[in-house]
Motif scaffolding. Structure first.
Motif, PDB file in Angstrom:
ATOM      1  N   LYS A  79      30.394   7.254  13.307  1.00 49.82           N
ATOM      2  CA  LYS A  79      29.252   7.879  12.613  1.00 49.82           C
ATOM      3  C   LYS A  79      29.047   7.255  11.233  1.00 49.82           C
ATOM      4  CE  LYS A  79      28.709  10.935  15.891  1.00 49.82           C
ATOM      5  NZ  LYS A  79      27.573  10.859  16.798  1.00 49.82           N
ATOM      6  N   GLY A  80      27.867   7.431  10.686  1.00 50.05           N
ATOM      7  CA  GLY A  80      27.525   6.906   9.356  1.00 50.05           C
ATOM      8  C   GLY A  80      27.932   7.865   8.244  1.00 50.05           C
ATOM      9  N   HIS A  81      27.691   7.423   6.963  1.00 53.79           N
ATOM     10  CA  HIS A  81      28.089   8.208   5.785  1.00 53.79           C
ATOM     11  C   HIS A  81      27.340   9.528   5.653  1.00 53.79           C
ATOM     12  CE1 HIS A  81      29.974   4.631   3.402  1.00 53.79           C
ATOM     13  NE2 HIS A  81      30.511   4.817   4.597  1.00 53.79           N
ATOM     14  N   ASP A  82      26.191   9.629   6.363  1.00 54.56           N
ATOM     15  CA  ASP A  82      25.417  10.873   6.217  1.00 54.56           C
ATOM     16  C   ASP A  82      25.796  11.911   7.291  1.00 54.56           C
ATOM     17  OD1 ASP A  82      24.443   9.371   8.241  1.00 54.56           O
ATOM     18  OD2 ASP A  82      22.309   9.615   7.748  1.00 54.56           O
ATOM     19  N   PHE A  83      26.784  11.584   8.131  1.00 53.31           N
ATOM     20  CA  PHE A  83      27.173  12.543   9.182  1.00 53.31           C
ATOM     21  C   PHE A  83      27.940  13.714   8.544  1.00 53.31           C
ATOM     22  CE2 PHE A  83      29.689  14.204  12.730  1.00 53.31           C
ATOM     23  CZ  PHE A  83      28.691  14.334  13.695  1.00 53.31           C
ATOM     24  N   PRO A  84      27.548  14.964   8.850  1.00 55.68           N
ATOM     25  CA  PRO A  84      28.157  16.126   8.173  1.00 55.68           C
ATOM     26  C   PRO A  84      29.667  16.239   8.414  1.00 55.68           C
ATOM     27  CG  PRO A  84      26.234  16.786   9.472  1.00 55.68           C
ATOM     28  CD  PRO A  84      26.505  15.352   9.806  1.00 55.68           C
ATOM     29  N   SER A  85      30.396  16.479   7.313  1.00 53.24           N
ATOM     30  CA  SER A  85      31.864  16.535   7.395  1.00 53.24           C
ATOM     31  C   SER A  85      32.341  17.692   8.274  1.00 53.24           C
ATOM     32  CB  SER A  85      32.469  16.661   5.998  1.00 53.24           C
ATOM     33  OG  SER A  85      31.990  17.827   5.376  1.00 53.24           O
ATOM     34  N   ASN A  86      31.575  18.779   8.320  1.00 47.25           N
ATOM     35  CA  ASN A  86      32.056  19.938   9.096  1.00 47.25           C
ATOM     36  C   ASN A  86      31.898  19.756  10.608  1.00 47.25           C
ATOM     37  OD1 ASN A  86      29.321  20.182   9.238  1.00 47.25           O
ATOM     38  ND2 ASN A  86      29.204  22.261   8.385  1.00 47.25           N
ATOM     39  N   GLN A  87      31.299  18.620  11.032  1.00 47.36           N
ATOM     40  CA  GLN A  87      31.186  18.374  12.484  1.00 47.36           C
ATOM     41  C   GLN A  87      32.192  17.327  12.970  1.00 47.36           C
ATOM     42  OE1 GLN A  87      27.083  17.608  13.577  1.00 47.36           O
ATOM     43  NE2 GLN A  87      26.367  19.246  12.223  1.00 47.36           N
ATOM     44  N   LEU A  88      32.969  16.762  12.018  1.00 47.43           N
ATOM     45  CA  LEU A  88      33.876  15.667  12.396  1.00 47.43           C
ATOM     46  C   LEU A  88      35.087  16.137  13.202  1.00 47.43           C
ATOM     47  CD1 LEU A  88      33.747  13.663   9.060  1.00 47.43           C
ATOM     48  CD2 LEU A  88      33.032  12.795  11.308  1.00 47.43           C
ATOM     49  N   SER A  89      35.625  17.301  12.839  1.00 49.15           N
ATOM     50  CA  SER A  89      36.886  17.723  13.484  1.00 49.15           C
ATOM     51  C   SER A  89      36.718  17.880  14.992  1.00 49.15           C
ATOM     52  CB  SER A  89      37.428  18.997  12.855  1.00 49.15           C
ATOM     53  OG  SER A  89      36.641  20.090  13.202  1.00 49.15           O
ATOM     54  N   ALA A  90      35.518  18.261  15.433  1.00 49.56           N
ATOM     55  CA  ALA A  90      35.285  18.443  16.876  1.00 49.56           C
ATOM     56  C   ALA A  90      35.283  17.094  17.610  1.00 49.56           C
ATOM     57  CB  ALA A  90      33.955  19.150  17.090  1.00 49.56           C
ATOM     58  N   LEU A  91      35.017  16.010  16.877  1.00 47.72           N
ATOM     59  CA  LEU A  91      34.930  14.686  17.511  1.00 47.72           C
ATOM     60  C   LEU A  91      36.250  13.901  17.459  1.00 47.72           C
ATOM     61  CD1 LEU A  91      31.439  13.574  16.082  1.00 47.72           C
ATOM     62  CD2 LEU A  91      31.924  14.674  18.274  1.00 47.72           C
ATOM     63  N   LEU A  92      37.148  14.315  16.542  1.00 46.45           N
ATOM     64  CA  LEU A  92      38.419  13.571  16.395  1.00 46.45           C
ATOM     65  C   LEU A  92      39.444  14.036  17.434  1.00 46.45           C
ATOM     66  CD1 LEU A  92      38.703  13.790  12.502  1.00 46.45           C
ATOM     67  CD2 LEU A  92      38.482  11.643  13.793  1.00 46.45           C
ATOM     68  N   HIS A  93      40.220  13.068  17.985  1.00 45.61           N
ATOM     69  CA  HIS A  93      41.311  13.434  18.898  1.00 45.61           C
ATOM     70  C   HIS A  93      42.483  13.977  18.081  1.00 45.61           C
ATOM     71  CE1 HIS A  93      39.091  11.227  21.803  1.00 45.61           C
ATOM     72  NE2 HIS A  93      39.266  10.061  21.191  1.00 45.61           N
ATOM     73  N   GLU A  94      43.368  14.716  18.734  1.00 50.36           N
ATOM     74  CA  GLU A  94      44.537  15.282  18.054  1.00 50.36           C
ATOM     75  C   GLU A  94      45.389  14.186  17.401  1.00 50.36           C
ATOM     76  OE1 GLU A  94      45.354  18.456  17.137  1.00 50.36           O
ATOM     77  OE2 GLU A  94      43.289  18.654  17.846  1.00 50.36           O
ATOM     78  N   ALA A  95      45.572  13.071  18.125  1.00 47.24           N
ATOM     79  CA  ALA A  95      46.413  11.989  17.587  1.00 47.24           C
ATOM     80  C   ALA A  95      45.768  11.372  16.342  1.00 47.24           C
ATOM     81  CB  ALA A  95      46.627  10.919  18.649  1.00 47.24           C
TER      82      ALA A  95
END
Ligand code: KG4
Ligand code: ZN
Length: 380
Positions: free
Chosen positions: A264-280
């Protein structure tokens, strides 16, 4: 003179004589009251080193759903808890008001509404119970938790001996990051401090980004244990003043890294990132951030140790309970470092009572219970 005022004068003379006797005998039992943030805390400490009680009521659960402390909620919780907490502290210490030689209270730094509850309670008690009042700087208090070496309570792991002067003190909490050189009690120089976020605040913000529960420090610490601390090379701030810190750079670097990892780019909201990141990925980010944030304060502490050659190095504040900080400091300092119990690192009344005891023993000025004001942005 009326009978009432004669009796009052008589009582006040007796209590002053008793107080002077205790000062002379150098034993001192102090009630400490702490309400600078979201913990309502009271404790009794004897002689600046013996912990007799340590009661903490936290409103953390009420703040957790907002991801941070809500000042109004914290202040209201203090009002509800302060009297029961003080009563419990006296009960556990097996003492009554006659045994208490003075009251120490945090008057800054902290949240205005929260500080007010503790200070107004302490002022009222000092007047009605006729006790000397000691105004305590919360940040100094964090270091004095390390002077507690004995306890009648179970479940505490305490240092074997008190810090030796001169000592180097590192304060690392949710609101403060400071490095201080103490030549003696009440004689210190602030060597450096954060220029932006406090280290604990940076931990809390990184935790929020990773979708971890509040308070963030312990959550990041737990997840970091499963990650690779060298997976990502996050930047360390380089500042003109060698003992100052900055944590906003690494914190923003974590945001950019998470956005890049998710494509994602710099304007992607920080509060939506955790749902996209894997546990590792989350574990590696937590471990890499923790390593760099802790290295930042340890690097400065080592630098100051080499320049000032103190006899002791001590740490205080919530982040002082971090196993990573303890491990890095012990590995890099040439002298043995003793750490206090994690329960005395986060906000508590014991550290306030310990410093209050030492103020009383060294005849430091007392505060006027009719006039003491809060000081939310008090510095060291
Ligand atoms: O001293 P404290 O209770 O309150 C302030 O005076 O600010 O410190 C609370 C801070 C929070 O930011 C919390 O996330 C952090 O201490 N903290 C930690 C750890 N335990 C608490 N940070 C990193 N690692 C930990 N294990
Ligand atoms: Zn604190």
């Amino acid at each position: 003179m009326s009978f009432l005022s004669t009796t009052t004068t008589h009582n006040s003379i007796i209590s002053k004589v008793l107080f002077l006797y205790k000062c002379y005998a150098k034993t001192m039992m102090i009630l400490g009251i702490e309400t600078s943030c979201d913990e309502t805390a009271a404790a009794v400490v004897e002689d600046g080193k013996r912990l007799l009680s340590n009661v903490v009521a936290s409103s953390m659960d009420l703040h957790a759903k907002y991801g941070g402390v809500i000042p109004e909620i914290a202040a209201r919780s203090h009002i509800e808890s302060i009297i029961p907490v003080i009563e419990q502290a006296l009960y556990v210490a097996k003492c009554d008001w006659d045994d208490i030689d003075g009251i120490a209270v945090t008057y800054g730094a902290g949240l205005g509404g929260s500080l007010l509850v503790g200070v107004m309670t302490a002022r009222s008690l000092a007047i009605t119970k006729n006790k000397p009042l000691y105004a305590i700087n919360h940040v100094e208090g964090h270091l004095y938790a390390n002077f507690i070496t004995e306890t009648t309570l179970s479940g505490y792991s305490l240092p074997q001996r008190q810090p030796q002067f001169p000592f180097l003190g590192l304060i690392v909490s949710g609101g403060h990051s400071q490095l201080v050189l103490f030549r003696d009690h009440f004689d210190y120089t602030l060597l450096g401090q954060t220029q932006d976020d406090a280290i604990g605040e940076a931990f809390d913000k990184v935790a929020k980004l990773l979708g971890l529960p509040y308070p963030g420090g312990p959550s990041v610490s737990k997840l970091a244990a499963k990650g690779d601390p060298f997976k990502y090379d996050l930047p360390k701030a380089k500042l003109a003043d060698k003992y100052n810190f900055s944590f906003s750079g690494p914190k923003t670097a974590v945001l950019r890294l998470a956005q890049a990892e998710c494509g994602k780019g710099h304007d992607f909201p920080s509060n939506q990132l955790s749902a996209l990141l894997h546990e590792a990925q989350k574990a590696d980010i937590a471990a890499s951030f923790q390593r760099v944030a802790i290295e930042t304060v340890v690097d400065k502490t080592i630098l100051a140790y080499e320049e000032f050659q103190p006899k002791s190095v001590i740490i205080g504040g919530g982040v002082a309970s971090s196993p990573e900080l303890r491990q890095q400091l012990s590995a890099r300092l040439p002298l043995p470092v003793e750490y206090t119990d994690p329960k005395l690192c986060t906000d508590n009344g014991a550290m306030i009572a310990a410093l209050g005891c030492i103020k009383a023993q060294f005849d430091q000025p007392t505060a006027d219970p009719y006039l003491l004001e809060i000081s939310p942005s008090l510095s060291m």
